[in-house]
Design a protein around this motif. Structure first.
Motif, mmCIF file in Angstrom:
data_model
loop_
_atom_site.group_PDB
_atom_site.id
_atom_site.type_symbol
_atom_site.label_atom_id
_atom_site.label_comp_id
_atom_site.label_asym_id
_atom_site.label_seq_id
_atom_site.Cartn_x
_atom_site.Cartn_y
_atom_site.Cartn_z
ATOM 1 N N LEU A 210 19.560 12.741 13.790
ATOM 2 C CA LEU A 210 18.542 13.426 13.061
ATOM 3 C C LEU A 210 17.306 13.421 13.911
ATOM 4 N N HIS A 211 17.035 12.392 14.928
ATOM 5 C CA HIS A 211 15.874 12.300 15.816
ATOM 6 C C HIS A 211 16.213 13.575 16.804
ATOM 7 N N LEU A 212 17.288 13.746 17.053
ATOM 8 C CA LEU A 212 17.781 14.778 18.084
ATOM 9 C C LEU A 212 17.254 16.157 17.300
ATOM 10 N N ALA A 213 17.851 16.311 16.070
ATOM 11 C CA ALA A 213 17.491 17.624 15.430
ATOM 12 C C ALA A 213 15.989 17.724 15.343
ATOM 13 N N TYR A 214 15.404 16.727 15.205
ATOM 14 C CA TYR A 214 13.913 16.817 15.126
ATOM 15 C C TYR A 214 13.088 17.314 16.291
ATOM 16 N N VAL A 215 13.812 16.705 17.410
ATOM 17 C CA VAL A 215 13.380 17.397 18.829
ATOM 18 C C VAL A 215 13.466 18.866 18.839
ATOM 19 N N ALA A 216 14.831 19.283 18.584
ATOM 20 C CA ALA A 216 15.124 20.540 18.554
ATOM 21 C C ALA A 216 13.936 21.416 17.828
ATOM 22 N N ALA A 217 13.633 20.883 16.626
ATOM 23 C CA ALA A 217 12.757 21.708 15.680
ATOM 24 C C ALA A 217 11.564 21.551 15.871
ATOM 25 N N GLY A 218 11.042 20.784 16.863
ATOM 26 C CA GLY A 218 9.789 20.585 17.220
ATOM 27 C C GLY A 218 8.898 19.724 16.397
ATOM 28 N N ARG A 219 9.612 18.832 15.636
ATOM 29 C CA ARG A 219 8.947 17.931 14.840
ATOM 30 C C ARG A 219 8.700 16.542 15.623
ATOM 31 N N LEU A 220 9.281 16.291 16.954
ATOM 32 C CA LEU A 220 9.416 15.219 17.679
ATOM 33 C C LEU A 220 9.255 15.966 19.269
ATOM 34 N N SER A 221 8.397 15.474 19.900
ATOM 35 C CA SER A 221 8.364 15.745 21.162
ATOM 36 C C SER A 221 9.521 15.134 22.146
ATOM 37 N N GLY A 222 9.650 14.103 21.750
ATOM 38 C CA GLY A 222 10.864 13.555 22.506
ATOM 39 C C GLY A 222 11.381 12.267 21.888
ATOM 40 N N PHE A 223 12.446 11.914 22.635
ATOM 41 C CA PHE A 223 13.578 10.448 21.816
ATOM 42 C C PHE A 223 14.165 9.851 22.881
ATOM 43 N N TRP A 224 14.189 8.645 22.964
ATOM 44 C CA TRP A 224 15.177 8.009 23.880
ATOM 45 C C TRP A 224 15.853 6.944 22.951
#
Length: 284
Positions: A210-224
């Motif tokens: 879901l974190h990755l999906a949120y990066v894709a949707a512009g809800r998060l700028s990044g994830f690691w």
């Protein structure tokens, strides 16, 4: 059919449609079982949980995929022994598969166990090692994130794209707490300590897919995150790529399904994120 661009339909059955149908049915079922599971076990560590619902969801997905594509290979989290070595070996054992379905039946089991509504069903299809279909379904919000290679990424049928922040100071970043407490968790804590003062804020919500999906949707700028498995990342990786973002390992190597330490972003902040993690001696 070329080597790199397989047809997305075999025998009248669309890979993407089957993935969406499997995610929807499994998601509906696990949501109906929330709060009523009877067996809770630990796997790799006290933070790595599994219930009979995880196992039932995986059986459901495996059976549905097998009905449509009986000759395809299947790699699911619950069919693999716990621990990073076992998951790496399982992926290696299937490295010669032409079509490989990579499935996490509940990504965010700890959240599921506690009734925290941030968990998902993650289903990817790789063709000769490259992810060509990625679906992440959030049953709590009824959000279906879907990507097909070369055709964009969508949620609820609406095309999505990554955010436009171009500095860490403007960015909302997410990470996770690895199950490995000896190497991965201490490294990640260094990264958190280094990045927290330099970003707009950090989030740790407990589902890498879901974190990755949120990066894709512009809800998060990044994830690691460290020490993930292919089933945590594969579907979300295509979502990010098709939404215009970037994935790599923490040393900047381009994403492939064997990567375990992953960074995903809108692309604009990617180098800055990697540099800060390196400075914190958080990368491995």
């Amino acid at each position: 059919m070329s080597d790199n661009q397989p047809e997305n339909i075999i025998g009248g059955k669309s890979f993407t449609a089957v993935a969406v149908n499997c995610a929807s049915k499994a998601g509906e079922w696990i949501k109906s079982k929330m709060g009523s599971f009877t067996q809770l076990d630990t796997k790799y560590s006290m933070h790595d949980l599994v219930t009979e619902v995880d196992k039932g969801s995986e059986r459901m997905i495996r059976n549905l995929i097998g009905t449509h594509f009986p000759h395809h290979s299947f790699l699911g989290e619950e069919g693999v022994e716990p621990g990073p070595e076992a998951s790496a070996k399982a992926l290696m054992d299937m490295s010669d598969s032409e079509y490989l379905w990579i499935v996490d039946p509940i990504d965010g089991t700890t959240n599921y166990v506690h009734g925290f509504p941030f968990f998902s069903v993650s289903i990817a299809l790789a063709y000769r090692g490259q992810v060509i279909v990625g679906v992440v379904y959030d049953p709590s919000r009824d959000e279906m994130f879907v990507a097909e290679r070369g055709k964009g990424a969508y949620v609820r049928g609406r095309k999505i794209q990554v955010s436009e922040e171009n500095t860490l100071s403007q960015s909302l970043i997410a990470t996770g707490f690895p199950a490995d407490h000896h190497i991965a968790l201490p490294a990640n804590m260094k990264g958190i300590q280094a990045l927290a003062p330099k970003v707009r804020n950090l989030r740790i919500a407990g589902s890498a897919a879901l974190h990755l999906a949120y990066v894709a949707a512009g809800r998060l700028s990044g994830f690691w995150e460290y020490n993930l498995s292919s089933w945590d990342i594969a579907a979300g990786s295509l979502l990010v790529e098709e939404a215009g973002g970037r994935l790599s390992d923490l040393n900047g190597e381009t994403y492939h399904i064997g990567i375990r330490n992953v960074s995903a972003s809108n692309g604009l902040i990617h180098e800055e994120l990697l540099e800060e993690l390196e400075l914190a001696k958080a990368s491995q």
